[in-house]
Design an enzyme around this catalytic site. Structure first.
Site, PDB file in Angstrom:
ATOM      1  N   GLY A  81     -25.075 -10.268  55.729  1.00 24.46           N
ATOM      2  CA  GLY A  81     -23.806  -9.940  56.392  1.00 24.46           C
ATOM      3  C   GLY A  81     -22.691  -9.806  55.363  1.00 24.46           C
ATOM      4  CE  LYS A  97     -31.360  -6.575  59.769  1.00 21.44           C
ATOM      5  NZ  LYS A  97     -30.240  -7.508  59.971  1.00 21.44           N
ATOM      6  CB  THR A 113     -19.193 -13.922  55.495  1.00 19.27           C
ATOM      7  OG1 THR A 113     -17.995 -13.504  56.174  1.00 19.27           O
ATOM      8  CG2 THR A 113     -18.991 -15.321  54.943  1.00 19.27           C
ATOM      9  N   GLY A 172     -27.962 -15.805  56.377  1.00 18.52           N
ATOM     10  CA  GLY A 172     -27.009 -14.739  56.710  1.00 18.52           C
ATOM     11  C   GLY A 172     -26.555 -13.957  55.489  1.00 18.52           C
ATOM     12  CE  LYS A 186     -16.643 -19.020  63.493  1.00 21.11           C
ATOM     13  NZ  LYS A 186     -17.614 -18.618  62.474  1.00 21.11           N
TER      14      LYS A 186
END
Lengths: 321, 321
Positions: A14, A43, A16, A11, A125
């Site tokens: 992103g 990307k 975070t 990730g 989560k």
């Protein structure tokens, strides 16, 4: 010679994940590799990471043999996967255990909230945390509260609107709920310290730069800008209604990402301002360690410093690239 | 003058509840009241408690005003409700919060196991724990492992069978899984210490008298009896099959208490002997405090002492009254 810890980050593109990547790089304590899914391979943000010389594993996480290669020799697996992919993390866990990963940091990085029943985002989560505990993998849960970057009011001049996703100056309830707040840019700096620390193994940790209510935030904004914030009140009942409406809309189409996002946002408000969960007192009750007490030598950015930058036109809007 | 803590105990006539009641009485630190449901009012065991001068609240827990009266001024609410009534505890929580109860000890008192996915019994307890955390009520979770009273083997002479629910000398897997074990009579002695201690507030605590594998238990039994235990092996695969069968049977009739009990028993075996959950290492991983470290001045009964009593014909069979 200090042996660096090998970190695999999921990730990284992103908000975070990018902060974590930067924080790990700054610290110098880690050999960093990044896991991306095949769909993200081309990307520009992934290519930028590659240009920095960071090894990219482009892997379908349903392919366990590929996953085992990526996880081989990894000390710390960090997931900063997006809110709509949380349950995908379950596919990583058995492989992480088999590969002998020494610590997993699943995607937490939100406000302090009850394990179940207050926020769908938190409930999902919890499912992942429970799977980790079922497998007995060493872990650390890191929550950061809400970001400064989405916690400041619009001003009458409109001069800070450039940095806001949706300009507004809503005050929720009576505006007095204290909130755990961290500058997005400090998330990675905290993570780099927390994962390099045996005291945080199998623990929950929260980070903050400041603990502030909306009223306190507005006073700082007024003092620094010389303007008068014109708050729009939103009552607890209105917040409760917005949660009920978002739940009803989502129940029509449970996988619709937009409808999920609307529910996440309304439940954040409910948890932060009606229940007042996102506070040091509730974090302490839930057994969290306080990252500021763990790392007294590290001074995170204050909200005041952050807002000076916003006023100077130097901040970047989040979720804008 | 020391002010005694007021304790309200639910489930005082069960095995665990009776041990807790006795432990609280022995300690002298508590004013004890007991909550029973109307259906139990005329049970001899309830009348025996009443004869000791203990105040009995005979209350329908669906009646919140009655419940508020019983909870008024209560410092500690302890629930030792039976395994089939766990979710009934949810009805107590809002009232306990409103009454300002300073600590709730929900019905835990089992082996150490993952929060979800390994044991239906544990999964239902987790639902209650999550509701407590949602409401923010101060709590302590106390697990005691398995009781000595149901952890010893039959001997060829048959002389200890009088104290066994079902005489058997099964060895599960390779017999080496270490298990957290507590004498049922010590459960209350530990509880009396744990609830009188601020260090255990909002924490999980496990108690033990001994940590022993089945092989170690059998060696002690042989040494003390002079007999040779003749173990019947049960493989991990057989344990897994028994869980699968019990699940299938329960799915036909999900509320059947006998079918639930069969599943509980098979999942206990699976968790204790196949997964090897009920160990100090896993308890530590899950964040439990160790009651022996907290109370070094208290020496609980050892398994060896317990088995000497069994051999002398002095033990009482559990679940026999």
């Amino acid at each position: 010679m200090v042996v660096k810890q090998k970190v695999l980050l999921l990730g990284a593109t992103g908000e975070t994940g990018a902060s974590i990547l930067k924080g790990l790089q700054e610290s110098g304590n880690f050999d960093i590799e990044v896991l991306v899914r095949p769909a993200s391979k081309n990307k520009p943000s992934v290519q930028k990471i590659q240009e920095q010389g960071i090894k990219i594993w482009c892997i379908d996480i349903n392919e366990s043999s590929d996953l085992m290669s990526a996880l081989s020799g990894v000390d710390v697996l960090i997931s900063a996967i997006g809110p709509h992919g949380l349950l995908e993390q379950k596919k990583l866990l058995q492989a992480a255990k088999s590969a002998g990963v020494k610590r997993i940091v699943p995607c937490a990085f939100i406000t302090v909230a009850p394990p179940r029943g207050a926020m769908l985002l938190r409930d999902e989560k919890e499912e992942v945390y429970n799977d980790i505990k079922f497998l007995g993998i060493p872990y650390t849960i890191i929550d950061v509260g809400y970001w400064y970057q989405i916690s400041f009011p619009s001003l009458p001049s409109g001069k800070v609107d450039y940095a806001m996703i949706v300009p507004n100056s809503t005050i929720h309830g009576d505006g007095t709920a204290p909130n755990i707040l961290t500058d997005l840019r400090d998330v990675g700096r905290f993570v780099a310290r927390i994962i390099y620390d045996d005291r945080t193994l199998n623990k929950y940790v929260y980070t903050y730069g400041d603990i502030l209510s909306e009223n306190e935030i507005n006073r700082i904004a007024e003092e620094l800008s010389g303007e008068k914030v014109e708050p729009t009140p939103m009552s607890n009942e209105q917040i409760e209604d917005s949660v009920a409406q978002a739940k009803a809309a989502l129940s029509q189409n449970p996988q619709d990402p937009m409808k999920r996002t609307v529910l996440y946002i309304s439940q954040y408000k409910h948890s932060k301002y009606v229940r007042k969960d996102n506070s040091p007192a509730y974090a302490d009750y839930l057994g969290y360690l306080d990252a500021r007490s763990l790392y007294p030598e590290f001074t995170p950015l204050s909200f005041r410093e952050f807002f000076v930058e916003v006023l100077a036109g130097k901040m970047k809007k989040v979720y804008s690239s």
